[in-house]
Design an enzyme around this catalytic site. Structure first.
Site, short mmCIF file in Angstrom:
data_model
loop_
_atom_site.label_atom_id
_atom_site.label_comp_id
_atom_site.label_asym_id
_atom_site.label_seq_id
_atom_site.Cartn_x
_atom_site.Cartn_y
_atom_site.Cartn_z
N SER A 100 0.02 -7.85 11.63
CA SER A 100 -0.86 -8.46 10.64
C SER A 100 -1.79 -9.47 11.31
CB SER A 100 -0.01 -9.10 9.53
OG SER A 100 -0.78 -9.42 8.40
N ASP A 230 0.81 0.62 3.26
CA ASP A 230 0.51 -0.81 3.37
C ASP A 230 -0.43 -1.23 2.24
OD1 ASP A 230 -0.41 -3.38 4.22
OD2 ASP A 230 0.03 -2.84 6.29
N HIS A 258 3.82 -3.06 4.62
CA HIS A 258 3.52 -4.28 5.36
C HIS A 258 4.78 -5.14 5.53
CE1 HIS A 258 0.04 -6.48 6.96
NE2 HIS A 258 0.67 -7.61 6.64
#
Length: 281
Positions: A100, A230, A258
């Site tokens: 991320s 995600d 995620h």
């Protein structure tokens, strides 16, 4: 082995080394507001059989210094922190895995310190140009819960909030075990000694990030892991990021969202190890 490393005036970071001390170094860079303990134990164990692992807490996270309100900084400073950790541990060259926001920081390392990176792996990462125009937007449920991220809550309410957040981040394909993520967050709260969330990284300066055009010149081998479920950055983002980078390979982990669960940890480790063992420093 744990360390406390000074990276800037007023900021010291918690850093942990594990795995094979004689193996090629691998630096794990976590996302916004997430402790280094967020990496799944199953993934750490599998990677540690081959690598000298280094993970850490960013500023204003976990056991590192919390001081954003008195000493604000930019996201580029967090990338510089990673280099200072390598310097402090006498690591000249390393593999890097960024998740991320950690993947955004890894992009900065690829541009500014290519001599320090043997390979890079990017998971659930936003490209420096923000991503393709035609990409789906962020899940509205995620946007709604983010609006409450900094609201004051007691410890139990904060744990409930974090588990709800992880459930949304997990996406709708892989199974979600709320008790697994609750246990992990209990461990992170105990590690930090506090349960509040100042959302410091969401408030950090974003100057110096618009450098997507420079990624084409990157020669470091980069693995882009596509997380198709995600709710922030899915397949369109991963493919776009792969086209921006000069030396990238794209691998899809089916159902990945995620959130990194213990169940998906070994599969992620296998994909990463295929990449790192091909390009040892």
């Amino acid at each position: 082995m744990e360390h406390e490393i000074k990276v800037a005036p007023g900021f010291r970071l918690w850093v942990e080394e594990s795995g094979d001390p004689g193996g090629p170094p691998l630096l794990l860079v976590m996302g916004a507001g997430a402790s280094g303990l967020t990496w799944p134990d199953s993934m750490m164990e599998a990677l540690g059989r081959h690598h000298r692992l280094v993970r850490y807490d960013h500023r204003d996270v976990g056991r590192s210094t919390w001081a954003f309100d008195d000493n604000p900084y930019a996201l580029t400073d967090l990338a510089a922190d990673a280099v200072k950790i390598l310097d402090a541990l006498a690591i000249d060259r390393t593999h890097v895995v960024g998740m991320s926001m950690g993947g955004m920081l890894t992009q900065l390392l690829l541009l500014d310190h290519p001599d320090r990176l043997a390979t890079a792996t990017l998971i659930g990462t936003t490209p420096m140009d923000g991503g393709p125009v035609e990409a789906p937007g962020i899940d509205p449920a995620l946007l709604a819960i983010w609006e409450t991220i900094a609201e004051p809550r007691d410890r139990d309410a904060e744990l409930d909030w974090r588990v709800r957040h992880w459930r949304i981040l997990n996406g709708g394909e892989l199974p979600f075990d709320p008790e697994e993520f609750r246990r992990r967050e209990e461990r992170i709260i105990a590690h930090a000694g506090r349960h509040d969330n100042p959302a410091a990284h969401a408030r950090a300066g974003q100057e110096g990030l618009a450098r997507a055009a420079e990624l084409e010149a990157v020669t470091t081998p980069v693995l882009v892991i596509d997380s198709p479920a995600d709710p922030i950055v899915g397949t369109a983002y991963a493919r776009h990021l792969g086209t921006l980078l000069g030396n990238a390979r794209l691998v899809t982990v089916p159902g990945l969202g995620h959130a990194l669960s213990e169940a998906v940890g070994p599969q992620l480790a296998e994909v990463i190890l295929k990449h790192t063992t091909t390009h040892n420093p």
